[in-house]
Write a protein that holds these residues in place. Structure first.
Motif, mmCIF file in Angstrom:
data_model
loop_
_atom_site.group_PDB
_atom_site.id
_atom_site.type_symbol
_atom_site.label_atom_id
_atom_site.label_comp_id
_atom_site.label_asym_id
_atom_site.label_seq_id
_atom_site.Cartn_x
_atom_site.Cartn_y
_atom_site.Cartn_z
ATOM 1 N N ASP A 6 93.323 53.999 26.608
ATOM 2 C CA ASP A 6 93.106 52.653 27.122
ATOM 3 C C ASP A 6 93.877 52.425 28.418
ATOM 4 O O ASP A 6 93.375 51.816 29.361
ATOM 5 N N ASP A 7 95.118 52.911 28.440
ATOM 6 C CA ASP A 7 95.932 52.756 29.642
ATOM 7 C C ASP A 7 95.306 53.498 30.821
ATOM 8 O O ASP A 7 95.279 52.982 31.941
ATOM 9 N N ALA A 8 94.813 54.686 30.564
ATOM 10 C CA ALA A 8 94.198 55.474 31.624
ATOM 11 C C ALA A 8 92.943 54.776 32.141
ATOM 12 O O ALA A 8 92.697 54.717 33.353
ATOM 13 N N ALA A 9 92.162 54.205 31.226
ATOM 14 C CA ALA A 9 90.946 53.498 31.621
ATOM 15 C C ALA A 9 91.301 52.267 32.448
ATOM 16 O O ALA A 9 90.634 51.949 33.432
ATOM 17 N N SER A 10 92.368 51.578 32.043
ATOM 18 C CA SER A 10 92.795 50.389 32.771
ATOM 19 C C SER A 10 93.213 50.728 34.197
ATOM 20 O O SER A 10 92.843 50.032 35.148
ATOM 21 N N VAL A 11 93.974 51.795 34.355
ATOM 22 C CA VAL A 11 94.407 52.221 35.691
ATOM 23 C C VAL A 11 93.207 52.628 36.532
ATOM 24 O O VAL A 11 93.108 52.277 37.715
ATOM 25 N N GLU A 12 92.295 53.342 35.917
ATOM 26 C CA GLU A 12 91.107 53.798 36.631
ATOM 27 C C GLU A 12 90.254 52.610 37.073
ATOM 28 O O GLU A 12 89.772 52.562 38.210
ATOM 29 N N PHE A 13 90.086 51.630 36.185
ATOM 30 C CA PHE A 13 89.288 50.452 36.529
ATOM 31 C C PHE A 13 89.963 49.640 37.628
ATOM 32 O O PHE A 13 89.298 49.146 38.540
ATOM 33 N N HIS A 14 91.283 49.505 37.565
ATOM 34 C CA HIS A 14 92.008 48.757 38.594
ATOM 35 C C HIS A 14 91.787 49.393 39.965
ATOM 36 O O HIS A 14 91.582 48.681 40.963
ATOM 37 N N ALA A 15 91.826 50.698 40.017
ATOM 38 C CA ALA A 15 91.599 51.397 41.281
ATOM 39 C C ALA A 15 90.171 51.147 41.776
ATOM 40 O O ALA A 15 89.940 50.940 42.976
ATOM 41 N N PHE A 16 89.203 51.172 40.852
ATOM 42 C CA PHE A 16 87.814 50.902 41.215
ATOM 43 C C PHE A 16 87.670 49.480 41.741
ATOM 44 O O PHE A 16 86.988 49.237 42.744
ATOM 45 N N PHE A 17 88.335 48.543 41.085
ATOM 46 C CA PHE A 17 88.304 47.141 41.496
ATOM 47 C C PHE A 17 88.825 46.985 42.919
ATOM 48 O O PHE A 17 88.185 46.344 43.764
ATOM 49 N N GLU A 18 89.986 47.555 43.187
ATOM 50 C CA GLU A 18 90.596 47.430 44.507
ATOM 51 C C GLU A 18 89.724 48.061 45.597
ATOM 52 O O GLU A 18 89.667 47.581 46.726
ATOM 53 N N ARG A 19 89.037 49.139 45.248
ATOM 54 C CA ARG A 19 88.235 49.880 46.222
ATOM 55 C C ARG A 19 86.917 49.183 46.534
ATOM 56 O O ARG A 19 86.416 49.254 47.661
ATOM 57 N N HIS A 20 86.336 48.476 45.552
ATOM 58 C CA HIS A 20 84.966 47.998 45.722
ATOM 59 C C HIS A 20 84.796 46.479 45.695
ATOM 60 O O HIS A 20 83.702 45.995 45.998
ATOM 61 N N TYR A 21 85.822 45.733 45.349
ATOM 62 C CA TYR A 21 85.656 44.282 45.207
ATOM 63 C C TYR A 21 85.160 43.620 46.495
ATOM 64 O O TYR A 21 84.199 42.844 46.484
ATOM 65 N N ALA A 22 85.806 43.911 47.609
ATOM 66 C CA ALA A 22 85.425 43.265 48.872
ATOM 67 C C ALA A 22 83.986 43.609 49.247
ATOM 68 O O ALA A 22 83.220 42.740 49.705
#
Length: 201
Positions: A6-22
């Protein structure tokens, strides 16, 4: 306490969020024409992705998956507005504060022309010429065939040339998305106390 997975998925999703949100927010803005709702649509799309993150992270093209979710949310929002008999033109209502942009009229012209295209043509033109996606990636994002992308993009560009009275449509669409990214599109981006904008969350 979360598991290691779960922690790994959370970190991975956070990185995806930061990269693609804008990027997803700009896409939502161009598809709906509604600057105020663009950030919310992007956030809703990313929330939906988080709820199915196991499926998204296993996809061959997670970013294309995300763009498809934004496109679907934008389509639903526009259909809802039509059902409520609200004109899409109201999506560009005046703002009290505007970011300076010497070519605001040109950006407005492009946004107005895009608004007049049927949704699928608009989505194809925006993804191909504003976000520089390949025909394959555009097809993946919209869940349609490459042939349909080619046809809809060609027809959309022809209509934009007629509406704008110029053959420099790709350049002008690029300028419009650049203005949107910088908070300088029609109506600007509302500024928050301290100089922050709606894009900086």
């Amino acid at each position: 306490m979360g598991t290691v997975v779960d922690d790994a998925a959370s970190v991975e999703f956070h990185a995806f969020f930061e990269r693609h949100y804008a990027e997803l927010s700009r896409l939502a803005h161009l598809l709906t024409g509604e600057a105020d709702a663009a950030d919310d649509l992007a956030a809703d799309a990313l929330l939906a992705l988080w709820h199915r993150w196991d499926r998204v992270r296993a996809a061959d093209h997670p970013a294309a998956y995300a763009r498809g979710v934004v496109a679907n949310l934008a389509r639903t929002r526009i259909r809802s507005a039509v059902r409520e008999r609200r004109r899409i033109a109201l999506f560009w209502s005046p703002r009290e504060e505007r970011a300076e942009n010497p070519d605001v009229p040109g950006v407005v012209d492009v946004q107005e022309a895009l608004r007049r295209l049927p949704f699928r043509k608009r989505a194809c033109v925006v993804l191909r010429h504003a976000f520089d996606l390949s025909e394959k990636d555009t097809a993946l994002a919209l869940g349609i065939s490459v042939g349909t992308v080619k046809s809809q993009t060609s027809k959309g560009m022809t209509e934009l040339q007629r509406l704008l009275g110029t053959r420099e449509v790709p350049r002008r669409v690029h300028e419009a998305v650049a203005a949107t990214a910088g908070g300088e599109a029609a109506g600007g981006v509302r500024r928050r106390p301290g100089g922050a904008t709606g894009r900086n969350r």
